[in-house]
Each structure stands twice: as C-alpha cells, then as structure tokens.
Scaffold this active site. Sequence first.
Site, PDB file in Angstrom:
ATOM      1  N   GLU A   1       0.828  -1.132  -0.091  1.00 39.78           N
ATOM      2  CA  GLU A   1      -0.023  -0.354   0.200  1.00 39.78           C
ATOM      3  C   GLU A   1       0.892   1.233  -0.087  1.00 39.78           C
ATOM      4  OE1 GLU A   1      -0.515  -2.565   1.720  1.00 39.78           O
ATOM      5  OE2 GLU A   1      -2.670  -3.351   1.580  1.00 39.78           O
TER       6      GLU A   1
ATOM      7  N   PHE B   1     -11.677  -7.640  13.402  1.00 42.25           N
ATOM      8  CA  PHE B   1     -10.402  -8.016  12.428  1.00 42.25           C
ATOM      9  C   PHE B   1     -10.232  -6.973  11.354  1.00 42.25           C
ATOM     10  CE2 PHE B   1      -8.996 -10.286   8.628  1.00 42.25           C
ATOM     11  CZ  PHE B   1      -7.860 -10.760   9.062  1.00 42.25           C
ATOM     12  N   GLN B   2      -8.851  -6.724  11.421  1.00 46.58           N
ATOM     13  CA  GLN B   2      -8.335  -5.662  10.514  1.00 46.58           C
ATOM     14  C   GLN B   2      -9.019  -4.063  10.835  1.00 46.58           C
ATOM     15  OE1 GLN B   2      -8.294  -7.171   6.325  1.00 46.58           O
ATOM     16  NE2 GLN B   2      -6.235  -7.919   6.779  1.00 46.58           N
TER      17      GLN B   2
ATOM     18  N   MET C   1      24.030   9.376   2.506  1.00 48.02           N
ATOM     19  CA  MET C   1      24.012  10.641   3.257  1.00 48.02           C
ATOM     20  C   MET C   1      24.304  10.407   5.007  1.00 48.02           C
ATOM     21  SD  MET C   1      23.661  13.822   3.095  1.00 48.02           S
ATOM     22  CE  MET C   1      22.667  14.652   1.568  1.00 48.02           C
TER      23      MET C   1
ATOM     24  N   LYS D   1     -17.638  -0.983   5.642  1.00 44.51           N
ATOM     25  CA  LYS D   1     -18.171  -2.088   4.610  1.00 44.51           C
ATOM     26  C   LYS D   1     -19.474  -2.291   4.296  1.00 44.51           C
ATOM     27  CE  LYS D   1     -17.179  -6.814   3.040  1.00 44.51           C
ATOM     28  NZ  LYS D   1     -16.733  -8.191   3.253  1.00 44.51           N
TER      29      LYS D   1
END
Lengths: 585, 164
Positions: free
Chosen positions: A58, A120-121, A485, A170
């Site tokens: 993602e 969940f999630q 760096m 959802k």
Amino acid sequence: MANEAEILTGAEILVRCLEQEGVEFIFGYPGGSVLHIYDALFTRDHANKIQHILVRHEQGATHAADGYARATGKPGVVLVTSGPGATNAVTGIATAYMDSIPMVVITGQVPTTLIGNDAFQEVDSVGITRPCVKHNFLVNDVKNLAMTMKKAFYIATTGRPGPVVVDIPKDITAHKTLFAYPDSIELRSYKPVLSGHPGQIRKAAELILSAKRPVIYTGGGVVLSNATEELTQFTRLLRYPITQTLMGLGAYPATDKQFIGMLGMHGTYEANMAMHECDVLVAIGARFDDRVTGDVKKFCPHAKIIHIDIDPSSISKNVRVDIPIVGDVKHVLIDLTKEIRDSGRSPGEDALTQWWAQIHNWQEKHCLYYDRNSELIKPQAVIETLYELTGGDAFITSDVGQHQMWAAQFYKFDQPRRWINSGGLGTMGFGLPAAIGVKLAYPDRPVFCITGEASIQMCIQELSTCKQYDLPIKIICLNNRYMGMVRQWQEMFYDKRYSHSYMDALPDFVKLAESYGHLGRYITKPEAVRSALEEAMAIQDRLVFMDFITDPAENVFPMVAAGKGQHEMVLSPLSPQTPVERELA
Amino acid sequence: MRHTISVLLENEAGALSRVSGLFSARGYNIESLTVAPTEDPSLSRMTIVTYGSDEVIEQITKQLNKLVDVVKLLDLTEGAHIERELLLIKVNVNQPAVCDDLKRMTDIFRGRVIDVSDACYTIELTGTGDKLDAFIKAVNPKLIVETVRSGVSGIARGNRTLRT
C-alpha cells in the site's frame, strides 16, 4: 446535480463519483473491507475509463498516486483496505501532506456495527491519519457518500493542496441509495483566498523596486499553482537573481542566466551567499524550511522580506516577514507584475549591475566541483551525462539521500513537474512507485528513477507492478554500498564512526531485475556510463535497472551543517578553490 | 501572555480531536478547553485558554483557522470580554461550626449549596478563575472532599460577536 438518478449501492456510488471526477487511475490493493468496492470496479469495468493499478504494497500505491499527481497536477487516487492496508498507506499520505500534493485516499473500514470492537483488521484510520492529512472523513451513512467524495476532491485540490482520507465502513458500501453527484460545492468553514490584498501588493512592488541587492526565492508553491509563466515574466522583467528550493526546481528554467542554483543545505555557494547578503528577499510559494534557512537567527540578516503564500500559517512561522501577501501565487504574481509595470519604474541599474558582479564573483568558486578524472564512477557524472543525453527534458523521480541532492544539483530542470521527489518528509522508497505514477500519466515520455541501493530496497517490490503494466521505467541506482547521506554525516560529525550505515548482503540487482522480467545492467567503469545510459534509453519497451557501482567516499557539497548559518558552507575539500571560510562584513 | 480564544466549529465527530491534536502535535500550551453545541446544533463553540509569545499565539490562531472544521474564531483577549467558570466543590461538614462558616462564605462568594448529605455540602460557584481559586483557598483544605471545574467559557463585551 448530475443527471444520473439511480438507486445504487455505496460501492457503485463510489465508482460513479470517481468517474464524475474524471479519475484515470486508482492505485490500490484489495482486502476484506473493500471487496464490495472491488466488485463494483469489476462489474463497471466495461463502462468506465478508470484503470486500477494493483501495487505490491500500500505504501507503493500512495507514492504512485503521489507521483501521478506531481507530474500531472491532477489528484492521485488510492484505494486500500482497513487495518494494515490503511497503516501501510500512512507513510505515503504523510509524504504527500508534507509536500502539499492533492490526493484522495479511500480506506476500507470494518462495518459500522463492529467499529470500536477491535474487529479483525480494524484500526482507527481517521485517528491515525489525522495529523498528516489536510482533512479526513468517516462515512457513516450511504446517503452522505457522494457529497463526502465531492468534498474530498474539492478540499484536496483547492487552496494549499493536500491528501484527504475517506474512511468507508464495509456495510456502507453495500447499502443502497439514490445516486446524485453535486456539480459544485461550498463549505462555510473552508474558503481559500486566491487574490492577494491590493495594498500589500502595492507595498511589495515599492519595496521590490527600491532593492539594491534583491533575491527571488521560490518553492513548490509555484509548481502547485502552475505559475511558471507568471514567475518567468516577473523575474525577467526585474532582471533579479532567482534561486529555488528542492521542491521548486523547474518552475523557473535552470539554464536561464538569472538562475543562480538551488539554495539551502546543499544549495550552491552563490545562491546561499546571495540570500545572506540580500537587502530584499521575495519569497514566493516557499515556506522557509529548516533545510533552507539553516540557523534562523543568522538567516538573511540584512533583508526586508516579502512572502507570498496561499497558506496564512506558513507566513511568519519560522522567519518574521515584513510584507506578507496571502493568496494563490499565480494570481498574486499577475497583480504584482502589473503593479510594477504600471508604476513605470524599473530597478536601479547601477546597484543591480554591482549586485550581479558580486554574484558572478561567487559563481567563480565553482562550488559543484567534483573530480572528473577519477577511476571510479562519480555519481555526479552519471547525472550530468543523463542530463546531456535527455536534453534536460526527462521526468526524474528520486529517492532520498545523496543521490537526490546530486540529481537536484546536476540535472538542470527547465520545466516544472519534471522533478518528482519527497522533499518535506524525505521518504526513502518514494522513487520507484512515484515513477510508476508518472509513467502511467506520460507513457510516451522518458521516466528515470534516480535512486541508491538503500532507498530502492524500501519499495523494490514495485518492480513487479512495473512488469504487470509493462512500464519501461529506467532505474539509475547509484550504488555506493552505504546509506550515503548517513555515512556523510557520520564522517563529518561523528568522527567516522560508521554506525550501521554500511549496506551489507546486497542482492545482485541485475539478477533481481531479471527475475521480475526486466533487464539489468552492471556498470563499474566511468567510461561505460554513457554507453549504458544510451543503451537503456534506446530500449523503449523494457524496464532497465542500471546498477552503477560508484565511489563510496563521495560526499555532497556544498553543505551547510545543521545549526549553521546559510553562508557558513563547507565546499568540497578537493576543490581547487577551497576551503572557503569567508565571513563577509 | 494568556489568551482566551473562542472557536466556532462544525459540530462533527472528531472536530474536538482535531483541535486537541493540533495543540499536542505542535507543542502549544493549553490551560483549559470547553466545548458544547450552540443554539444552531450544526455548530459547536469552544473556548480555549492558552498562553505563549505573540508569535506562538499568532501561529495558534492561524493553525486553528486552517482546520477545515473551523468556521470562525475570535481572540477574546484582543478586546473587552467576560470569562466565567463553574466550580462544584464537595466539603466535609461533620461539625456544626464548619457548617455555618461554610454557609456564610458561600453567601459572600455568591455561591449556592446545591446538595446536602449527613457528611457533605456540595457548593456551586461561578466566576472568574481567580474568584474560584480564592474560594477554594478560603476553605480549610482538610475539609475539601473533591472539586470539579468546568474550564473557562468566554464572550466578548458589547457588539463584538462570533457568529457565522
């Protein structure tokens, strides 16, 4: 209202909203909470023009949408699932926020009945993203969905742009309602100002014309406002020197003689000295970032400062300014240029001639010196050669670190939206996914990702996305086997204690690229640099990963160390003109 | 310097956390914060008491204005204004002498006894923070069972208003 009056599910409505907004690409990754939405995309596939790009992580989705937005000026759109989908997207959202990039990020959420139950999630996406978005929404009723999407695009793209997150549970995507998409929208609490105050513009014109040692300092705001033409007219009318921030490069042509280079921590000697010595500073769409100012107490000690910015909170945040002008850069520059023209006056000729003589004197330092006779590949040489071969007209994305600074110093951008990098947040892993977004927007244009062997590994999985969509990006990996760096700072400020900055156990990037179905090249000799780049450019239909084995000891100069004043630069110790420890009276 | 800022914002879920999150993220001081819906239920009105240099206060007002949910704000400190705070204080009154004393004190401060039990009086008092402090100081600390304060609500005097 748009004339589609149909009863649709939330998921279908969302897809229709994106169509109405003219969205070309969605960068996303499916998951449980967004299954209805993915189904709506699937069934609507024949009718819509939206292409979904399946990334491999993602974070990649957000950077790709961000790269698309930076290159085109249109908002990038991201679709991810709840929980880890949303948290993985956060780095990319914060990256866009810091650089004011318009983006609409749709995150799935667990059904409203489960919110707060540690489902969940489930994660509080609105809470987690709040500090790094321009605004966010949790949609709690399907009836509000279309209006919320309209608001999201409006807020993301107007005023000072930025990412907007829309969190959709959802069950909302399954509920049905009458779809109607508003044509326009007005928010009582959000009304960006476009035009600057005429009185302030008059005062600014007066001060600008009376300047003896003026500098124009511009930033990403000019790019975001699409004000290149206005800035060029303004600057050429005055014949004043102009310097740009890392985010502003390309807004004014780098090959123009009035351009004195990038300023800041790794800016040119002449740009930083001119800033330090100037008597009038015209800051346009720039925010006085600490990487630009160095120690603010020593910043532009002789200057009266004019600051044009669309965000009032940017004004006098880090540095007090004398004449603030709140407004869109484009609008203000048009008015300011007119004010100056109408006054019939022009800048004092003698003072300006003297000022330019001083600047040319500083330019004699050749602060971007590097050893051109080395037996090792110098990273700067790779970028200079790329610049020559592309005529300065390629899209260049970069990751974060030394290679980013060398790209900014040595690739002369003559046009805006060609230089795509994470300036504010400094996100390693940005370059490759950003290049995906750019290449999709401009499939016929050359797109290069300049990266390092450390940065590229942070989003290397997107090589797979490049294969799936046949994106012939050219990757230039300046491989010095260090987080360059970090190593440079450890060398200079930590007595060469190279704590965990060595890149051990590197993959064979050629084989890695090949395993993804791309071409890989391994380049170790300076004399092979040009032919490698030429070969890669000639290959139109394949991604080429060029692994340039560069001098591991090379450092970025000039450098203003943290906490130092902008005039207290360190130049390359190898430069024939160094050391420069010049304290001006 | 201490500033009292009135903010009119959309009465939406999360609006309060946008404001409080702004203060913590940017390291601004917050002395008190009160919020409730207005006569227009789509709007909430918040009173924030903060302190900082002029530069910091300027940034606070700009950053607050930048929040998409903020409709309007007014720095009450810039003009004449009124501040009021509510104190509820529960005091142990198991000796009759204490009882009379407390009643007298409450009258002097124009407070009211609003709950009485065998052991405790609960007193309600409104006023500026200083007045509430003074009342608390005047009560024997050994007898104070608990206190609760509302934080400051403020409004400008005269014609100066904060309206949409």
